[in-house]
Design an enzyme around this catalytic site. Structure first.
Site, PDB file in Angstrom:
ATOM      1  N   TYR A 132      -2.378  -0.384   9.981  1.00  0.00           N
ATOM      2  CA  TYR A 132      -2.560  -0.900   8.625  1.00  0.00           C
ATOM      3  C   TYR A 132      -1.271  -0.751   7.825  1.00  0.00           C
ATOM      4  O   TYR A 132      -0.788  -1.703   7.204  1.00  0.00           O
ATOM      5  CB  TYR A 132      -3.701  -0.167   7.924  1.00  0.00           C
ATOM      6  CG  TYR A 132      -3.809  -0.482   6.456  1.00  0.00           C
ATOM      7  CD1 TYR A 132      -4.203  -1.757   6.027  1.00  0.00           C
ATOM      8  CD2 TYR A 132      -3.500   0.475   5.486  1.00  0.00           C
ATOM      9  CE1 TYR A 132      -4.293  -2.053   4.674  1.00  0.00           C
ATOM     10  CE2 TYR A 132      -3.593   0.178   4.143  1.00  0.00           C
ATOM     11  CZ  TYR A 132      -3.994  -1.083   3.735  1.00  0.00           C
ATOM     12  OH  TYR A 132      -4.064  -1.373   2.402  1.00  0.00           O
ATOM     13  N   SER A 147       0.829  -1.206   0.000  1.00  0.00           N
ATOM     14  CA  SER A 147       0.000   0.000   0.000  1.00  0.00           C
ATOM     15  C   SER A 147       0.862   1.255   0.000  1.00  0.00           C
ATOM     16  O   SER A 147       1.977   1.259   0.546  1.00  0.00           O
ATOM     17  CB  SER A 147      -0.903   0.002   1.240  1.00  0.00           C
ATOM     18  OG  SER A 147      -1.517   1.252   1.429  1.00  0.00           O
TER      19      SER A 147
END
Length: 334
Positions: free
Chosen positions: A152, A127
């Site tokens: 995350y 990501s």
């Protein structure tokens, strides 16, 4: 080829599975169909894939060690594409343990499965969130990314480290893909485009974080899929010029690579909202809020390595992409 796609009921996993099936590959899709967002949308995605004769679906959690051992033991996959993960920056502030289970324990089971069944290439989703406090724009895979600001992001950075270890120890070819704000038809209901569209149509205010002073490298789903498919065919080898004196974070003396997949273009959040308003023919009521914990004010992808190695560079104009999403949304919820 026979390809395992994890997260097949998810936004990117669904589109990738459909593309691979259209290219006549055998696809085994797995997903735990969790309730992070509306499961009906996930079921509808799978329904679009089931008519393909070369598709099979397995409902399973990546963190189920025995179940994943059985999956790899009963199949011989040529390539594995790991797109399953607990997603969401803001959700990770409230539910950090969900990210450990799925993104760390689950990814370990993927790595072990690939290692013991001689998978030729593991491609996995990372990501843009891993860039964290880095402000050197555009973000490059050759930059240091040791300062994430959400669990995350930390879990995705951990995936890259875990993959490198397996590439080094077991010569497992691995490629990590740092996705930049993916949007398009069949998208996730927790993403800005979906939330804004729904709220505007219902005449409800939209939450505009950082008082609108946000920039994002929005990447249309078809560009993401084209990038993934091209990388799948490009099994990484060692970087022979890699040096421990000046270690390059994006490559390795092991068969390991990292790529950004982004539009190589930043869009102001307010311009993004205007494009949605234009597509809907309706103005948004805006609720301006401060920057949320874990969020970064700007993302911007350097895709030079992707373009050089695959011959592909994402280029879908954000207005065209938004129009395609709006058309899907209106039809889907009609």
């Amino acid at each position: 080829m026979k390809i395992l796609v994890t997260g097949a009921a998810g936004f990117i996993g669904f589109h990738l599975s459909k593309r691979l099936l259209s290219d006549d590959h055998h696809v085994v899709g797995i997903d735990n169909i969790n309730d992070y967002y509306d499961v009906r949308l996930k079921h509808r995605r799978i329904e679009q894939l089931t008519p393909y004769g070369k598709f099979s679906f397995v409902r399973r959690d990546l963190a189920d060690r025995k179940g994943m051992e059985d999956l790899f033991g009963n199949n011989r996959f040529d390539i594995v594409v790991n797109l399953a993960a607990q997603a969401g920056v803001r959700y990770s502030i409230e539910n950090p343990y969900a990210y450990v289970e799925s993104n760390l324990n689950g990814f370990m089971n993927i790595l072990e499965g690939c290692r013991h069944s001689n998978v030729s290439h593991l491609v996995y989703a990372s990501s843009s969130s891993v860039y964290g406090l880095n402000t050197n724009m555009p973000f490059s895979v050759h930059d240091n990314v040791d300062h994430p600001i959400s669990i995350y992001a930390a879990s995705k950075k951990s995936n890259e480290l875990m993959a490198h270890t397996y590439s080094y120890l077991y010569k497992l070819p691995t490629t990590g893909l740092r996705f930049f704000t993916v949007y398009g038809p069949w998208g996730r209901p927790d993403m800005a485009l979906f939330l804004f569209t729904k709220a505007i149509l219902e005449d409800k205010p939209i939450d505009v974080f950082n008082n609108g002073e946000m920039k994002r490298d929005f990447t249309y789903i078809d560009d993401i899929i084209e990038g993934v498919v091209r990388v799948m065919k490009l099994s990484p080898g060692p970087n022979e010029s890699w040096s421990g004196d000046k270690p390059d974070p994006g490559t390795s003396p092991a068969p390991y690579r990292i790529y950004n997949i982004g539009n190589n273009n930043t869009v102001q959040l307010m311009d993004f909202i205007t494009a949605i308003e234009d597509a809907l023919g309706k103005k948004a009521r805006k609720n301006f809020l401060p920057l949320q914990p874990g969020d970064v004010p700007e993302t911007y992808a350097n895709v030079d390595d992707l373009s050089r190695d695959t011959g592909f560079k994402p280029d879908t104009d954000v207005k065209n992409g938004i129009n395609k999403f709006i058309s899907w949304y209106l039809e889907y919820y009609s």
